[in-house]
Every structure is written in structure tokens, then in C-alpha cells.
Design an enzyme around this catalytic site. Sequence first.
Site, PDB file in Angstrom:
ATOM      1  N   SER A   1       0.853  -1.191   0.000  1.00  0.00           N
ATOM      2  CA  SER A   1       0.000   0.000   0.000  1.00  0.00           C
ATOM      3  C   SER A   1       0.885   1.236   0.000  1.00  0.00           C
ATOM      4  O   SER A   1       2.045   1.192   0.446  1.00  0.00           O
ATOM      5  CB  SER A   1      -0.904   0.013   1.238  1.00  0.00           C
TER       6      SER A   1
ATOM      7  N   TYR B   1      -2.426  -0.297  10.215  1.00  0.00           N
ATOM      8  CA  TYR B   1      -2.336  -0.777   8.831  1.00  0.00           C
ATOM      9  C   TYR B   1      -0.963  -0.441   8.247  1.00  0.00           C
ATOM     10  O   TYR B   1      -0.333  -1.282   7.599  1.00  0.00           O
ATOM     11  CB  TYR B   1      -3.446  -0.137   8.013  1.00  0.00           C
TER      12      TYR B   1
END
Length: 342
Positions: free
Chosen positions: A185, A198
Site C-alpha cells: 500500500s 495498517y
Amino acid sequence: MAVRISMATMHLFGQIACILSVSAVLLWVVSRLFSRRGDGGTGVQKGYRYAVLITGCDSGFGHHLAQRLDAAGLVVFAGCLFPAGPGAQSLAKSCSTHLKVLPLDVTSDDQVQRAKEALRDNLPENGLWAVVNNAGIADWAETEWNTIKDYSHMVDVNLFGCIRTSIAFLPMVRATKGRMVYVSSILAFYTCLYMGAYSVSKRGLEAFADCLRVEMDSFGVKVCIVQPGNFGNATNIIRMKTGQDMWEKLDDERKHTFSRRYVDRVTESAVGKSGSTNVDAVVDAMVDAILSRRPKSRYLVASSVTDALFLHVCPYLPTRLADAIISRSPMYVERKAMLYSN
């Protein structure tokens, strides 16, 4: 005299900044020239002679990639957390008989081993070409709103799940001199409010993949990282929960510090529909990582041109400058105004 020193100092800093900028550009050019250096290994031709394992095929990127690779003529082993669920059933109906749905929870040693045995018993003649570590979860909360259990669950799926899968299937991929692909990501390198857990999991994933890339080079195995931007609207990866759910987790001190107004504002921002609804750009990058003769080490896939320009520059910014940019974002400004408020 003070003015002269100040001007001289400014001139020196200007020269340093210019040198650093030119150096960064040169390094970028050199990296582009050598990112696909050498003969690049081999690519994969269409036909049912190679297999690809994809984790997290219930929805999102993994689901679309499974369909794309099946149409390209590879034997796809689609790992699904819910093999009887709508995502897995959709793949079974829409794809060829060469696609195999596998029950695969990447946090389970037993399921990963059973998947390994299933692949070994059903591999096509040329073996396992690629493993795409796509399974992942996302959740939102400020650092203090999470418990250790929250962090452990995030890391167990996004990091340890990939490590568990990689260790199990690396010998098969090494035998074909194939590919290991990791879906990371932009939040592995870009700091974002209330996405700390995250980011921790994805930054750890990239560290693992970087180490593996260096090690696997001796065996002719290519390791690639795909870094999607904001595609939450297309993947529904963000966990849906209410402000009340989060508020009830906080103790009295943190309720006073962060305020209910801010918790509700974060909820609105986190679960609101945002980002691209089209996953094609990400799936294209994943396909290139798997099939190209000379894949890139990293594929940064932004959801807009503006995001792409910023995200390509962001990793090279001084930390203070990057933090200053974040602190001037509308959400950060709102946050400061809401802290300690009723």
C-alpha cells in the site's frame, strides 16, 4: 554583518538543496535504467502449463486478478477465506474449469499446509510460476484507540500471513524461477491519520519482501511489490464500524482527550466512500509483475494523476517537510480544533 551571514547561509542551503534535487533525479533515472537490468529471466506464455496461487480472492484485487489470469490461460489456484461464499462461487461460475478455489486462511498453519498439498497434487506440467500475496485487512483508529489485540490481528494477516504463505510455497516457485508478488500500500511509506496499525503491517511486509528479493536473486526468482493508492471504494477493504463502537473502547482519559466530536468525524472520514472504483490499473500492475519478462521491483499505482505526482515525490521529502504538509491537511486542522472539546 548579520545580513551578509544570513544571505551566505541561505545561498549555501540553496546550493545544497539544488545538489540534492539533481542527485535525486539522477538516482531516479539510474534506478529506472537498471530496474529491468540483465536478461530479466523468463516470462510466461499463454497456455495451461503454469500455475499461479493468489490469496484473498473473495473480493477486490485478488478476485479480479484470478479472472484475468484464468482468461490468459493459466491454472489459477484462488485462495478464499470463505470458499462457499459469494466471491468464491462467482469465480467458480465465471471462470474456466482450470481455476481451482482453495479454502485458505493465511493465519492458519494447517490451511496453508493443506493448500500446499492441494497444489502439489494438481500442478500442471511446468509447475507453480507465481504466488500473489494479496490477502489483507484494513482498519482505522488512532494509535491510542487500538489495543495490542488489534495490532496483533492486523499484523497476523497482513504480514505474518504473507510470511507463512511465502515460506510454504517458495521451494515450488524457486523450481520454476518464477515470481513472488506482494500487495502492499502507499501507506507503507505515506503517513496518514488513524491508519497507523495498517501502516505498521504494510511497512513490515515491504521490509520482508525487500529482504526476500535480495536473497531470491541468486535463484532467478523475481520479487515484486505492488503499492495501490486509494482504491477503497472498489475493494471495500476498510472495516465498517460506527463512532459508538470506537467510543465505547476508549477509557475516560482518552474520551476527554479526543472528544466524541472527533471520533464521529474520523468515522465519517474513514468509512465514507472515497477513492477509485476501478481496479484495472492495480490488476494491470499485478499481471505485469507475474507475466512480464522484466518486471519492476515496485509498482506504485495511484488512483489519480495528482496523487501519482505527489506519491512519487513523497518518499524523497525531508521528514519535517512531509510532516508539515500533513499538518496542513484539512482533516489535521479539524483534528486540532476538536481535541479536548466537548
